[in-house]
Design an enzyme around this catalytic site. Structure first.
Site, PDB file in Angstrom:
ATOM      1  N   ASP A   1      84.244  15.719  37.202  1.00 39.39           N
ATOM      2  CA  ASP A   1      83.982  16.940  38.150  1.00 39.39           C
ATOM      3  C   ASP A   1      83.406  17.790  36.887  1.00 39.39           C
ATOM      4  O   ASP A   1      83.904  18.637  36.143  1.00 39.39           O
ATOM      5  CB  ASP A   1      85.173  17.533  38.596  1.00 39.39           C
ATOM      6  CG  ASP A   1      85.315  18.933  39.176  1.00 39.39           C
ATOM      7  OD1 ASP A   1      83.984  19.195  39.464  1.00 39.39           O
ATOM      8  OD2 ASP A   1      85.993  19.497  39.444  1.00 39.39           O
ATOM      9  N   ILE A   2      82.040  18.341  36.999  1.00 42.06           N
ATOM     10  CA  ILE A   2      81.504  19.220  36.293  1.00 42.06           C
ATOM     11  C   ILE A   2      80.962  20.422  36.960  1.00 42.06           C
ATOM     12  O   ILE A   2      80.077  20.538  37.849  1.00 42.06           O
ATOM     13  CB  ILE A   2      80.059  18.289  35.773  1.00 42.06           C
ATOM     14  CG1 ILE A   2      80.344  16.985  35.137  1.00 42.06           C
ATOM     15  CG2 ILE A   2      79.410  19.308  34.866  1.00 42.06           C
ATOM     16  CD1 ILE A   2      79.301  16.094  34.677  1.00 42.06           C
TER      17      ILE A   2
ATOM     18  N   ASN B   1      80.543  24.947  36.694  1.00 43.36           N
ATOM     19  CA  ASN B   1      79.837  25.967  35.864  1.00 43.36           C
ATOM     20  C   ASN B   1      80.582  26.052  34.423  1.00 43.36           C
ATOM     21  O   ASN B   1      79.579  26.526  33.488  1.00 43.36           O
ATOM     22  CB  ASN B   1      79.539  27.255  36.603  1.00 43.36           C
ATOM     23  CG  ASN B   1      78.562  27.107  37.729  1.00 43.36           C
ATOM     24  OD1 ASN B   1      77.735  26.336  37.824  1.00 43.36           O
ATOM     25  ND2 ASN B   1      79.005  27.290  38.996  1.00 43.36           N
TER      26      ASN B   1
ATOM     27  N   ASP C   1      81.182  20.426  45.561  1.00 46.65           N
ATOM     28  CA  ASP C   1      82.820  20.423  45.393  1.00 46.65           C
ATOM     29  C   ASP C   1      83.269  20.734  46.875  1.00 46.65           C
ATOM     30  O   ASP C   1      84.347  20.157  47.000  1.00 46.65           O
ATOM     31  CB  ASP C   1      83.035  21.453  44.311  1.00 46.65           C
ATOM     32  CG  ASP C   1      82.513  22.972  44.740  1.00 46.65           C
ATOM     33  OD1 ASP C   1      81.613  22.923  45.483  1.00 46.65           O
ATOM     34  OD2 ASP C   1      83.050  23.819  44.102  1.00 46.65           O
TER      35      ASP C   1
END
Length: 244
Positions: free
Chosen positions: A7-8, A10, A104
């Site tokens: 989960d990348i 900001n 997301d």
């Protein structure tokens, strides 16, 4: 079979390693605007885990995602970046332009949407995101500044008021400026959620770092707090991903 889930966001990179649907390793780190460099430092660790596939949720731009993809090629296993679709696994996207919906939010909705249930799904992260579903139809939602963004904006535009990191601990009228600010911001967000919940019957589901705090003030709606909701959505996405 072991899988790696990324989960990348900001500012943070989170990862889970699962085996037979059980989480066996989980970590979250600030990537300081350079997630590829952070991932590069983790590659050797991942290489020794016996992984079979990678599922990724990324809010980054195309250039950064390509760098991520290049680094992950060293693992020599299938890599899938989740995307928002007009329709996927029976779920209909409520956005006019599906690609404008955050990945997301899409994965969180995908994790829970089911035919005969209506949901209000709240992500308590950097922004407070609210998504509504009716069965397998995503209805769209709302995005609001979270507790801390609102407080920071007030500090920047208010002279002579110094506000420490006090807890957002109750909804009572404040008897000093610090409490008035904190309680007022919390009251505003709680009231917004309550207004949405009162419009029609639906289940309330909270995820993200501040989920337990919001749940405390929304008990009459019997909220469910789901820590790894995005992971579950990512797993759902991969489960329905076309096989080669």
């Amino acid at each position: 079979m072991k899988s790696l889930w990324l989960d990348i966001g900001n500012t943070r990179l989170k990862y889970w390693i699962t085996e037979n649907q059980q989480i066996i390793e989980h970590a979250a780190e600030l990537h300081l605007q350079s997630p590829a460099d952070l991932l590069l430092g983790l590659i050797q660790h991942f290489k020794h885990q016996g992984l079979h596939r990678i599922g990724i949720s990324s809010v980054l731009d195309t250039e950064n995602n390509q760098r991520i993809q290049q680094i992950l090629k060293w693992l020599e296993i299938p890599v899938v970046f989740a995307k928002v679709h007009a329709e996927y696994a029976g779920l209909q996207c409520g956005y006019e332009v599906p690609s404008q919906l955050g990945i997301d939010r899409w994965l969180q909705v995908l994790a829970v949407a089911e035919e005969k249930e209506n949901y209000c799904i709240i992500g308590c992260g950097t922004a407070l995101t609210i998504d509504l579903t009716k069965g397998k139809q995503h209805l769209g939602g709302y995005i609001l500044p979270n507790l801390y963004l609102q407080r920071d904006a007030l500090i920047q535009n208010t002279k002579g008021i110094k506000i420490p990191d006090s807890a957002f601990d109750n909804l009572n009228p404040g008897n000093n400026t610090v409490d008035a600010v904190h309680h007022g911001i919390l009251l505003g967000l709680i009231s917004t959620i309550e207004s949405i919940m009162q419009q029609s019957p639906k289940k309330l589901l909270l995820t993200g770092g501040d989920a337990p705090l919001f749940a405390k003030f929304l008990q009459k709606y019997q909220p469910t707090v789901e820590t790894d909701l995005l992971l579950k959505g990512l797993q759902q996405y991969i489960a329905h991903y076309p096989k080669d």
